[in-house]
Enzyme design. Structure first.
Site, PDB file in Angstrom:
ATOM      1  CE  LYS A  13       1.114   1.201   4.544  1.00 16.75           C
ATOM      2  NZ  LYS A  13       1.606   2.278   5.093  1.00 16.75           N
ATOM      3  CG  ASP A 138      -0.657   0.419   8.232  1.00  7.96           C
ATOM      4  OD1 ASP A 138      -1.391   1.232   8.573  1.00  7.96           O
ATOM      5  OD2 ASP A 138       0.485   0.521   7.931  1.00  7.96           O
TER       6      ASP A 138
HETATM    7  C1  LIG Z   1       2.155   4.884   9.874  1.00  3.37           C
HETATM    8  C2  LIG Z   1       1.180   3.823   9.490  1.00  3.37           C
HETATM    9  O1  LIG Z   1       1.802   2.780   8.350  1.00  3.37           O
HETATM   10  C3  LIG Z   1       0.227   4.519   8.140  1.00  3.37           C
HETATM   11  O2  LIG Z   1      -0.404   3.544   7.361  1.00  3.37           O
HETATM   12  C4  LIG Z   1       0.676   3.112  10.384  1.00  3.37           C
HETATM   13  O3  LIG Z   1      -0.249   3.871  10.975  1.00  3.37           O
HETATM   14  C5  LIG Z   1       1.488   1.965  11.040  1.00  3.37           C
HETATM   15  O4  LIG Z   1       0.842   0.993  11.000  1.00  3.37           O
HETATM   16  P1  LIG Z   1       1.562  -0.583  11.754  1.00  3.37           P
HETATM   17  O5  LIG Z   1       2.807  -0.478  11.014  1.00  3.37           O
HETATM   18  O6  LIG Z   1       0.701  -1.655  11.674  1.00  3.37           O
HETATM   19  O7  LIG Z   1       1.763   0.018  13.177  1.00  3.37           O
HETATM   20  P2  LIG Z   1       1.531  -0.800  14.325  1.00  3.37           P
HETATM   21  O8  LIG Z   1       2.235  -2.072  14.569  1.00  3.37           O
HETATM   22  O9  LIG Z   1       0.077  -0.820  14.994  1.00  3.37           O
HETATM   23  O10 LIG Z   1       2.373   0.338  15.430  1.00  3.37           O
HETATM   24  C6  LIG Z   1       3.806   0.489  15.637  1.00  3.37           C
HETATM   25  C7  LIG Z   1       3.951   1.535  16.515  1.00  3.37           C
HETATM   26  O11 LIG Z   1       3.754   2.701  15.962  1.00  3.37           O
HETATM   27  C8  LIG Z   1       3.213   3.800  16.606  1.00  3.37           C
HETATM   28  N1  LIG Z   1       1.795   4.129  16.037  1.00  3.37           N
HETATM   29  C9  LIG Z   1       1.277   3.489  15.217  1.00  3.37           C
HETATM   30  C10 LIG Z   1      -0.100   3.807  14.749  1.00  3.37           C
HETATM   31  C11 LIG Z   1      -0.613   4.813  15.075  1.00  3.37           C
HETATM   32  N2  LIG Z   1      -1.702   5.138  14.629  1.00  3.37           N
HETATM   33  N3  LIG Z   1       0.077   5.544  16.268  1.00  3.37           N
HETATM   34  C12 LIG Z   1       1.104   5.164  16.823  1.00  3.37           C
HETATM   35  O12 LIG Z   1       1.556   5.822  17.546  1.00  3.37           O
HETATM   36  C13 LIG Z   1       3.099   3.021  18.162  1.00  3.37           C
HETATM   37  O13 LIG Z   1       4.120   3.544  18.727  1.00  3.37           O
HETATM   38  C14 LIG Z   1       3.191   1.545  17.679  1.00  3.37           C
HETATM   39  O14 LIG Z   1       3.737   1.052  18.789  1.00  3.37           O
HETATM   40  N1  LIG Z   2       5.754 -11.162   7.474  1.00  9.24           N
HETATM   41  C1  LIG Z   2       6.488  -9.946   7.685  1.00  9.24           C
HETATM   42  N2  LIG Z   2       6.926  -9.204   6.867  1.00  9.24           N
HETATM   43  C2  LIG Z   2       7.768  -8.110   7.154  1.00  9.24           C
HETATM   44  N3  LIG Z   2       7.882  -7.823   8.439  1.00  9.24           N
HETATM   45  C3  LIG Z   2       7.590  -8.473   9.209  1.00  9.24           C
HETATM   46  C4  LIG Z   2       6.759  -9.630   9.177  1.00  9.24           C
HETATM   47  N4  LIG Z   2       6.290 -10.176  10.359  1.00  9.24           N
HETATM   48  C5  LIG Z   2       6.917  -9.309  11.266  1.00  9.24           C
HETATM   49  N5  LIG Z   2       7.435  -8.554  10.625  1.00  9.24           N
HETATM   50  C6  LIG Z   2       8.139  -7.271  11.512  1.00  9.24           C
HETATM   51  O1  LIG Z   2       7.468  -6.099  11.296  1.00  9.24           O
HETATM   52  C7  LIG Z   2       8.514  -4.936  10.916  1.00  9.24           C
HETATM   53  C8  LIG Z   2       7.751  -3.823  10.082  1.00  9.24           C
HETATM   54  O2  LIG Z   2       7.582  -4.496   8.828  1.00  9.24           O
HETATM   55  P1  LIG Z   2       6.816  -4.163   7.585  1.00  9.24           P
HETATM   56  O3  LIG Z   2       7.459  -4.612   6.218  1.00  9.24           O
HETATM   57  O4  LIG Z   2       5.243  -4.353   7.681  1.00  9.24           O
HETATM   58  O5  LIG Z   2       6.891  -2.514   7.686  1.00  9.24           O
HETATM   59  P2  LIG Z   2       6.460  -1.216   7.092  1.00  9.24           P
HETATM   60  O6  LIG Z   2       6.293  -1.675   5.800  1.00  9.24           O
HETATM   61  O7  LIG Z   2       7.044  -0.046   7.537  1.00  9.24           O
HETATM   62  O8  LIG Z   2       4.868  -1.190   7.559  1.00  9.24           O
HETATM   63  P3  LIG Z   2       3.753  -0.259   7.786  1.00  9.24           P
HETATM   64  O9  LIG Z   2       3.746   0.564   6.521  1.00  9.24           O
HETATM   65  O10 LIG Z   2       2.630  -0.918   8.024  1.00  9.24           O
HETATM   66  O11 LIG Z   2       4.440   0.419   9.128  1.00  9.24           O
HETATM   67  C9  LIG Z   2       9.700  -5.625  10.432  1.00  9.24           C
HETATM   68  O12 LIG Z   2      10.809  -4.896  10.711  1.00  9.24           O
HETATM   69  C10 LIG Z   2       9.723  -7.257  11.123  1.00  9.24           C
HETATM   70  O13 LIG Z   2      10.346  -7.099  12.179  1.00  9.24           O
END
Ligand SMILES: C[C@](O)(CO)[C@H](O)COP(=O)(O)OP(=O)(O)OC[C@H]1O[C@@H](n2ccc(N)nc2=O)[C@H](O)[C@@H]1O
Ligand SMILES: Nc1ncnc2c1ncn2[C@@H]1O[C@H](COP(=O)(O)OP(=O)(O)OP(=O)(O)O)[C@@H](O)[C@H]1O
Length: 283
Positions: A13, A138
């Site tokens: 996304k 997400d």
């Molecule tokens: C920034 C985005 O990628 C936008 O799409 C998302 O809101 C993040 O989504 P995500 O990776 O699924 O995040 P999560 O695994 O739920 O959260 C990771 C960390 O980001 C922070 N977090 C995330 C989402 C949110 N609305 N507020 C936050 O403060 C929190 O500290 C949390 O511990």
């Molecule tokens: N199947 C998986 N694929 C990728 N990362 C994973 C998975 N399972 C757990 N993780 C953990 O989640 C962390 C973040 O991964 P991801 O690739 O979803 O990040 P992101 O693209 O920044 O996501 P978002 O945009 O939702 O914040 C990775 O560093 C890893 O430690």
């Protein structure tokens, strides 16, 4: 993967914009963001196991088996549904991790939809999205599979119909921690809410971008580079940056001019995710 009964995509996304409106008592942030899917992503394979065990058959470097979002999603669905079946799961990882393009969240959502089908659970989309939210902010948008304006912490979704341009996505080779960006004292947290209508007219920015650019020079440099060709922006908390083009040819042309040290790909924006297209074709 060749032993899998069901093979499904887990698309990336983009956050076309991301505004931070405030911080809740639990530390999570209130956002407004526009999600669109890309026709590029990971691929997962699934087979049912009769012994109830969940095994991810592909090693993901840096992510221990039991903390992989795929395994966590499968185990949570199994526990909450009381299902006695298990699964073997294979992963073809194509999306950069920690890239802000949702790879882990999308893998989790694909796992929930695949196992709901293979285990014959018949769960509603609402129930799967709610379980998904407990795995990450997400995950619900990937469960629902429709481009959306998101509010709350990202879980209040209003489907939107957006143009579907071609995107050039560049992935600076740094890992950006989402939690770290959200805890930065310099993060803008008081952007006033805006109406979806003004966003669809092209407004908006990514409030995380100044903080990420400051902490990660590689991300700033990638933005400077892409900005020479189009208006570039950060997705999520990065590290990926993107720009849009009216056709694939124009996007490919710019891609060829990027240095080999900056991995990139070209993909089309989609309002219905590839996962949902594939599931519909199986019905
Ligand atoms: C920034 C985005 O990628 C936008 O799409 C998302 O809101 C993040 O989504 P995500 O990776 O699924 O995040 P999560 O695994 O739920 O959260 C990771 C960390 O980001 C922070 N977090 C995330 C989402 C949110 N609305 N507020 C936050 O403060 C929190 O500290 C949390 O511990
Ligand atoms: N199947 C998986 N694929 C990728 N990362 C994973 C998975 N399972 C757990 N993780 C953990 O989640 C962390 C973040 O991964 P991801 O690739 O979803 O990040 P992101 O693209 O920044 O996501 P978002 O945009 O939702 O914040 C990775 O560093 C890893 O430690």
């Amino acid at each position: 993967m060749q032993d899998a009964q069901l093979i499904l995509p887990a698309p990336a996304k983009l956050n076309l914009m991301l505004h931070i409106l405030g911080r809740r008592a639990d530390g999570y942030h209130e956002l407004q963001t526009l999600f669109q899917f890309l026709d590029h992503g990971d691929e997962l394979g699934f087979s049912v196991r009769q012994d109830g065990e969940i095994h991810l058959r592909t090693d993901v470097p840096g992510v221990p088996h039991d903390s992989n979002l795929i395994v966590r999603a499968a185990r949570k669905l199994q526990a909450e549904s009381g299902c006695q079946l298990g699964a073997d799961i294979w992963l073809d990882k194509r999306l950069p991790m920690g890239g802000g393009i949702g790879g882990g969240s999308s893998d989790a959502a694909t796992t929930l939809l695949a196992l709901d089908r293979l285990w014959n659970l018949g769960w509603s989309e609402d129930r799967l999205a709610a379980l998904g939210l407990s795995l990450g902010a997400d995950v619900p948008v990937f469960v629902r599979g429709r481009a959306a304006f998101a509010e709350g912490v990202g879980e209040q979704l209003t489907p939107v119909d957006l143009p579907e341009p071609w995107f050039l996505v560049a992935a600076p080779q740094v890992f950006v921690s989402t939690a770290e960006v959200f805890s930065d004292p310099e993060l803008t947290r008081d952007t006033p809410p805006i109406k979806v209508r003004s966003l669809l007219e092209g407004g908006g920015r990514n409030d995380c971008q100044p903080v990420v650019e400051k902490r990660y020079p590689d991300v700033r440099n990638a933005l400077i580079l892409l900005n020479k060709f189009t208006s570039a922006r950060l997705t999520g908390t990065g590290a990926c940056v993107f720009g849009s083009f009216p056709n694939k040819g124009d996007a490919d042309k710019v891609r060829r001019q990027l240095p080999a040290t900056l991995p990139s790909f070209v993909a089309q924006g989609r309002n219905i995710s590839m996962l949902h297209r594939k599931l519909q074709s199986l019905v």
